[in-house]
Design an enzyme around this catalytic site. Structure first.
Site, PDB file in Angstrom:
ATOM      1  N   LYS A  81      30.513  13.835  -3.580  1.00  0.00           N
ATOM      2  CA  LYS A  81      30.082  14.547  -2.367  1.00  0.00           C
ATOM      3  C   LYS A  81      30.659  15.956  -2.286  1.00  0.00           C
ATOM      4  CE  LYS A  81      29.203  10.484   0.561  1.00  0.00           C
ATOM      5  NZ  LYS A  81      29.291   9.462  -0.498  1.00  0.00           N
ATOM      6  N   GLU A 127      35.315  16.395   6.851  1.00  0.00           N
ATOM      7  CA  GLU A 127      34.414  17.486   7.214  1.00  0.00           C
ATOM      8  C   GLU A 127      34.201  17.492   8.723  1.00  0.00           C
ATOM      9  OE1 GLU A 127      30.692  16.963   5.232  1.00  0.00           O
ATOM     10  OE2 GLU A 127      30.051  15.330   6.525  1.00  0.00           O
ATOM     11  N   ARG A 164      19.612   8.381  -7.337  1.00  0.00           N
ATOM     12  CA  ARG A 164      19.100   7.058  -7.691  1.00  0.00           C
ATOM     13  C   ARG A 164      17.892   6.754  -6.829  1.00  0.00           C
ATOM     14  NH1 ARG A 164      20.801   4.986  -3.025  1.00  0.00           N
ATOM     15  NH2 ARG A 164      22.859   5.492  -2.228  1.00  0.00           N
TER      16      ARG A 164
END
Length: 661
Positions: A111, A189, A282
């Site tokens: 990420k 975050e 994916r």
């Protein structure tokens, strides 16, 4: 001829095996004890030694080599985002990994690396930083302000994510995210949540040189960051969506992306702000609704892209797809009990417990089914909902020419759906979501479900009552009275006046000289039955030789999974000092006071301290001490690594006696 090993389980394994079969590919499945239905859709099936083997690169590669596979499809979860698998295949064999290159996977599965790449390309991101301790998180929060979000770099499906509103919640949230992260890597975050913030994702497909998109999906109906209801396309203005499409293509092109990928964003409908979140490199759980609006088998295209000389043009996906002229909705049916805080509801199911919706524009993807290769010997006619995997039972997918038509189909499909037996589901929540005015108005945000859960559940229950469907439990036939309903399944009639003879005796132990409890015999008569949904629930009044007075009784099936009750002991629920487990799950951490070798001074616990951490579907749940006191004894069999059932004794916690002066 290509031969593919599907290194996954459940409905996604079946989904992949079906597309491979249509292409004429040979198929191989892997499965574990009590979880084999998907394997009946493969020509060959290999039993793994344990659930952990799904995450073992060497174990998966060995199966693929032994069965002479040309390809491995990882599905989603497990090894689908691990660069270790394609690297191992490249180093040891010619087996093709159906997914991005190792270099692209290294960035897209991390990420922080994907955020850094997006930022370098001029794509908006939220403020964030890697952290290695709770102190790092606090420093970050002091700089940008609360609320913040703590995330595992390799989290997903709602795991490894916690919102923290104040400094007091940082330590526990950091610890839980760390526990849910296989790599033990965490970042923080700025939390962008609340009214106005929607979760939008873009479907990307690439051939390693060129990339294209297949529009977007909205996934704002979430609980604990786990998506529950998704729709496609979004009803946001095209002007709000175009920057997300452009950004996704820009990032994917830079990565020379190959295969399927989902690029996720948060969009504020009030301010028009938006930020890039992450890449899922994916096939995605909700890929089904993109298939419906684009009339494209994404898994088929994905498989074909990993054959020699394949391009987007060769799979008819090189041109810009037309704007969708229909809408699709996916509803995730899970084995969770909304009335008990969405607690996992494990247990057995068989075909007599299930009734699936059908008809035009309705599709069901589920692992509660048997395929054409039952001769593999891996199907026994019964399915077990356990604690090792996530709680997804089925995905109900509907399609309509308009959003309103798709919603009407979803409403009808849910009325037709029934899961009986003792497994509880979130069916009432799904019904409540699509009945809510905010669903029709398009005003749902990412925390909407959690803020409105009681009202949504009430709406769903009302819809259930008005439609007469069963919402996860057996019910009496309309011609039967409430006091004379049949025992669904075995044809046994339970009615007032039924007499039972009950014999009780203790079990003798060959390893103990203590004599068993003397046997005793009793009579029991059902005086009345107020509710009969046996084995899920049974209530009424009875007369017994235990008591001279009639007794009211209520029998409700526990959500406990198949654990050996002889290994543990049940808590006395009438004794406040007995601390029971409120759920079934694997014990991953114990309070020091519950250690076998803990001394008297270490036996003290304080109210609110975690007595133990239970992992359910790879998410960690804290069971806290209800009051201050000493641990007088530990429940039988309680230790790290065991699966503890609901209602079983954790410990006996003594009350603190005030000292007298």
């Amino acid at each position: 001829m290509p031969k593919v090993l599907v290194a996954n389980r459940g409905e996604i394994a079946i989904r992949i095996l079906r597309s491979a079969a249509e292409l004429g590919w040979k198929t191989v499945a892997v499965y574990t004890e009590n979880d084999s239905s998907h394997a009946s859709f493969a020509e060959e099936a290999v039993k793994l030694d344990s659930v952990a083997d799904f995450l073992d690169v060497d174990a998966i590669v060995k199966v693929a080599a032994k069965t002479e596979c040309t390809h491995i499809h990882p599905g989603y979860g497990f090894l689908s985002e691990s660069p270790a698998l394609p690297l191992a295949l490249a180093a040891t064999s010619s087996i093709v990994f159906v997914g991005p290159s190792p270099d692209a996977l290294k960035i897209s599965s991390d990420k922080m690396l994907s955020r850094d790449l997006a930022s370098s390309l001029g794509v908006n991101i939220a403020a964030g930083i890697r952290v290695s301790s709770a102190a790092d998180v606090k420093n970050f929060a002091n700089d940008i302000g609360f609320p913040i979000m703590i995330k595992a770099l390799d989290g997903g499906g709602g795991r490894g994510i916690r919102i923290v509103e104040s400094e007091g919640g940082v330590e526990e949230a950091f610890k839980r995210c760390l526990g849910e992260s296989p790599s033990k890597q965490i970042f923080a975050e700025k939390a962008l949540t609340g009214p106005g913030w929607k979760h939008i994702e873009v479907q990307i497909i690439g051939d390693g040189t060129n990339v294209n998109h297949l529009w977007e999906r909205e996934c704002s109906v979430q609980r604990r960051f786990q998506k529950i209801v998704e729709s496609a396309p979004s009803r946001l203005p095209r002007a709000a969506i175009q920057p997300l499409l452009d950004s996704s293509l820009k990032i994917a092109s830079h990565l020379k992306y190959r295969g399927l990928g989902t690029f996720e964003y948060l969009v504020n409908t009030q301010t028009q702000d938006w930020v890039f979140l992450e890449i899922n490199p994916r096939v995605q759980v909700e890929h089904t609704i993109t298939e419906e609006i684009c009339d494209t088998d994404l898994v088929r295209a994905q498989l074909l892209l990993f054959t020699p000389n394949a391009t987007l043009a060769s799979v008819q996906l090189s041109a810009q797809p037309p704007l969708p002229s229909s809408y699709s909705i996916q509803l995730r049916l899970t084995a969770e009990d909304p009335a008990r805080g969405f607690q996992l509801s494990p247990g057995p199911l068989d075909s007599g417990d299930l009734s699936w919706p059908a008809g035009r524009g309705v599709r069901v993807d589920t692992w509660l089914t048997n395929g054409p290769y039952a001769h593999n010997g891996v199907v026994d006619g019964e399915w077990e909902v356990g604690t090792d995997f996530d709680s997804l039972l089925a995905k109900v997918i509907v399609r309509g020419r308009t959003f309103e038509e798709a919603t009407a189909k979803a409403r009808r499909a849910l009325r037709e759906l029934n899961i009986g037996g003792g497994v509880k589901t979130n069916l009432s929540v799904l019904a409540g979501v699509i009945e809510h005015p905010d669903w029709a108005a398009g005003t749902i945000d990412t925390l909407w479900l959690e803020r409105n859960a009681p009202g949504i559940l009430e709406l769903g229950n009302t819809a259930s009552a008005s439609s007469g469907d069963r919402r996860g439990q057996s019910r009496a036939k309309p011609t039967e009275s409430a006091t004379s309903s049949s025992f669904a399944g075995n044809g046994i009639l339970l009615q007032p006046g039924t007499l039972f003879n009950l014999s009780l005796s203790g079990l003798s132990s060959s390893s103990s000289a203590t004599p068993s409890t003397p046997s005793s015999k009793h009579s029991l008569t059902l005086l009345s039955i107020s509710q009969n949904a046996f084995p899920s629930s049974l209530s009424g009044t009875l007369q017994t030789s235990f008591s001279p007075m009639p007794l009211e009784f209520s029998l409700n099936q526990s959500t406990s999974a198949a654990v050996s009750s002889g290994t543990f002991e049940f808590a006395d629920l009438n004794n406040a000092e007995h601390i029971p487990s409120p759920m079934t799950g694997k014990v991953v951490e114990l309070h020091p006071a519950l250690a076998v070798d803990a001394g008297p001074q270490q036996r003290q616990v304080r109210k609110g301290e975690p007595l133990l951490i239970v992992s359910v579907m790879k998410m960690e749940n804290v069971i806290s001490a209800p009051f201050d006191g000493p641990v007088e004894r530990i429940g039988k069999g309680v230790k790290v690594g065991v699966v503890l059932g609901e209602g079983m004794l954790i410990c006996v916690l003594g009350k603190v006696v005030p000292s007298r002066l």
